[in-house]
Design an enzyme around this catalytic site. Sequence first.
Site, PDB file in Angstrom:
ATOM      1  N   ASP A   1      -0.681 -12.552   2.200  1.00 38.17           N
ATOM      2  CA  ASP A   1      -1.245 -11.487   3.041  1.00 38.17           C
ATOM      3  C   ASP A   1      -1.395 -12.087   4.435  1.00 38.17           C
ATOM      4  OD1 ASP A   1      -2.395  -9.306   4.105  1.00 38.17           O
ATOM      5  OD2 ASP A   1      -4.067  -9.158   2.701  1.00 38.17           O
TER       6      ASP A   1
ATOM      7  N   ASP B   1     -10.145 -11.700  11.408  1.00 37.13           N
ATOM      8  CA  ASP B   1      -9.209 -11.875  10.300  1.00 37.13           C
ATOM      9  C   ASP B   1      -7.797 -12.021  10.880  1.00 37.13           C
ATOM     10  OD1 ASP B   1      -8.393 -11.882   7.661  1.00 37.13           O
ATOM     11  OD2 ASP B   1      -8.497  -9.713   7.409  1.00 37.13           O
TER      12      ASP B   1
ATOM     13  N   GLU C   1      -8.986 -13.824  -0.938  1.00 35.72           N
ATOM     14  CA  GLU C   1      -8.178 -14.092   0.265  1.00 35.72           C
ATOM     15  C   GLU C   1      -8.865 -15.150   1.123  1.00 35.72           C
ATOM     16  OE1 GLU C   1      -6.371 -10.766   2.246  1.00 35.72           O
ATOM     17  OE2 GLU C   1      -6.708 -11.659   4.215  1.00 35.72           O
TER      18      GLU C   1
ATOM     19  N   ASP D   1      -4.766 -13.919  -2.155  1.00 37.68           N
ATOM     20  CA  ASP D   1      -4.072 -13.519  -0.944  1.00 37.68           C
ATOM     21  C   ASP D   1      -4.062 -14.751  -0.052  1.00 37.68           C
ATOM     22  OD1 ASP D   1      -3.500 -10.996  -1.759  1.00 37.68           O
ATOM     23  OD2 ASP D   1      -4.601  -9.953  -0.178  1.00 37.68           O
TER      24      ASP D   1
ATOM     25  N   ASP E   1       2.246   1.994   3.427  1.00 33.63           N
ATOM     26  CA  ASP E   1       3.191   1.072   4.084  1.00 33.63           C
ATOM     27  C   ASP E   1       4.604   1.493   3.750  1.00 33.63           C
ATOM     28  OD1 ASP E   1       0.904  -0.591   4.186  1.00 33.63           O
ATOM     29  OD2 ASP E   1       1.589  -1.721   2.436  1.00 33.63           O
TER      30      ASP E   1
ATOM     31  N   HIS F   1       0.886  -1.171   0.000  1.00 31.99           N
ATOM     32  CA  HIS F   1       0.000   0.000   0.000  1.00 31.99           C
ATOM     33  C   HIS F   1       0.924   1.221   0.000  1.00 31.99           C
ATOM     34  CE1 HIS F   1      -2.365  -2.921   2.461  1.00 31.99           C
ATOM     35  NE2 HIS F   1      -3.427  -2.363   1.954  1.00 31.99           N
TER      36      HIS F   1
ATOM     37  N   GLU G   1     -10.921  -7.074  -4.117  1.00 30.54           N
ATOM     38  CA  GLU G   1     -10.670  -8.113  -3.103  1.00 30.54           C
ATOM     39  C   GLU G   1     -11.862  -8.209  -2.149  1.00 30.54           C
ATOM     40  OE1 GLU G   1      -6.790  -7.889  -1.237  1.00 30.54           O
ATOM     41  OE2 GLU G   1      -7.586  -8.845   0.568  1.00 30.54           O
TER      42      GLU G   1
HETATM   43  C1  XUL Z   1      -7.339  -6.593   4.594  1.00 37.50           C
HETATM   44  C2  XUL Z   1      -6.576  -7.021   3.405  1.00 37.50           C
HETATM   45  C3  XUL Z   1      -5.763  -5.968   2.747  1.00 37.50           C
HETATM   46  C4  XUL Z   1      -5.734  -6.043   1.266  1.00 37.50           C
HETATM   47  C5  XUL Z   1      -4.994  -4.903   0.611  1.00 37.50           C
HETATM   48  O1  XUL Z   1      -8.012  -7.601   5.216  1.00 37.50           O
HETATM   49  O2  XUL Z   1      -6.595  -8.164   3.023  1.00 37.50           O
HETATM   50  O3  XUL Z   1      -4.481  -6.030   3.274  1.00 37.50           O
HETATM   51  O4  XUL Z   1      -5.142  -7.228   0.837  1.00 37.50           O
HETATM   52  O5  XUL Z   1      -5.513  -3.670   0.960  1.00 37.50           O
HETATM   53 CO    CO Z   2      -5.658  -9.155   1.423  1.00 38.64          CO
END
Ligand code: XUL
Ligand code: CO
Length: 437
Positions: A339, A307, A268, A296, A104, A101, A232
Amino acid sequence: MTAFFPDIPKIQYGGPRSRNPLEFKHYNPDEVVGDKTMKEHLRFSVVYWHTFTNPLSDPFGAGTALRPWDDGTNSVANAQTRARVAFEFIEKLGAPFYAFHDRDVAPEGRNLKESHANLDAVAKVLKEEQERTGIKLLWGTANLFSNPRYMHGAATSPNFDVFAFAAAQVKKAMEVTHDLGGEGYTFWGGREGYMTLLNTDMKRELDHLGRFLQMAVDYKKQIGFQGTFYIEPKPKEPTKHQYDSDAAACLNFLRTYDLLPHFKLNLETNHATLAGHEMMHEMEVAIGAGALGSIDANTGDYLLGWDTDQFPTNIYLTAQCMLGLLQMGGFTTGGVNFDAKVRRESFEPVDLFHAHIGGMDAFARGLKIAHAIRQDGRFAEFIKDRYSSWDGELGRRVEAGGASFADLEAYILPKGDAAKNPSGRQEMLENLFNDYI
Ligand code: XUL
Ligand code: CO
């Protein structure tokens, strides 16, 4: 070059008998599985946020992470050092990609102009390090959720100025991603959702989100960015209802706003769990729509309801993921993006290596298992056979859209009753799956 991990060698493939925890037991980058090397199949990616900037705090306690290279300031110089650390780590690990990001990699400034300049100053180092190591950017993204300005959302904020700020931030993040040769750009709906419908005009917010993404598509064309756009899905957290709830909801949203040709999904695992789905379900939904782009890779904990973003170690899970991926013909611009974060108790730098090595080995095993399952063909054959009654003349005609209720009535009346159903053989198939594990 400064060695930030002086005691850690380049991680090598030691094979299944290796007792060295800093060696791969299964991930052997150049080993060919089917038509590609493991490296080409898996396209591993390290995430910047969890690996290099997460202090490992939780709601009950401060961060525990020991990061000796970090001077504790929010300066650009510290961020530039961190960028060099990141590349030393990724290089030693042997992952071909990373993801970040905007916030980051570089600190947010006192205003947007300063934030843009900070990002440019760190992106310069990222570019140098990419060129030095050959490591590539899987995708970039903008953090539209941490700063308090985004408390009500970004593209779905009721505050127009916040919408405009978010647009300017994404514009810049797209430019930087493009400049770094990023293979994709991700939109995760950080706070795009609601906490209560009592204060929310849902339709208006969704229309705004649609417009926001249409403008992103326009800007992508304008700057000539060829990478893939990803959405996502995640059903909740931080908001109680996130608009991009799951793969099906995202596809519906994209179709409604004529965005489907421009986006793929970045799925994810832990988000699937929060949505009450298995990852395999989410993958099947996306693959069915020709819209699976990237994953992810992480896992949740069924005894913790949030999460937790743990590293994936469950071979059953990785085998299912890889089965889906092989079935769709593999990644194009996407990859297996970790991730995931180490636990708060795993606070030493070496733990970052253990975590990634384990995730990469788990996916390498998943790949080999999935390949073996496909080679053997018994699952595909079983499924094909299960639907074989559709292969007659009328079944085909129904599928193609050339039959009516009257045709079906005329077909079934002389039969008197439907033919006997065969068994679904679930247990036999579960046993068969286990044979490969
Ligand atoms: C949050 C998440 C984020 C995205 C990118 O749960 O997965 O880190 O992958 O913004
Ligand atoms: Co993610």
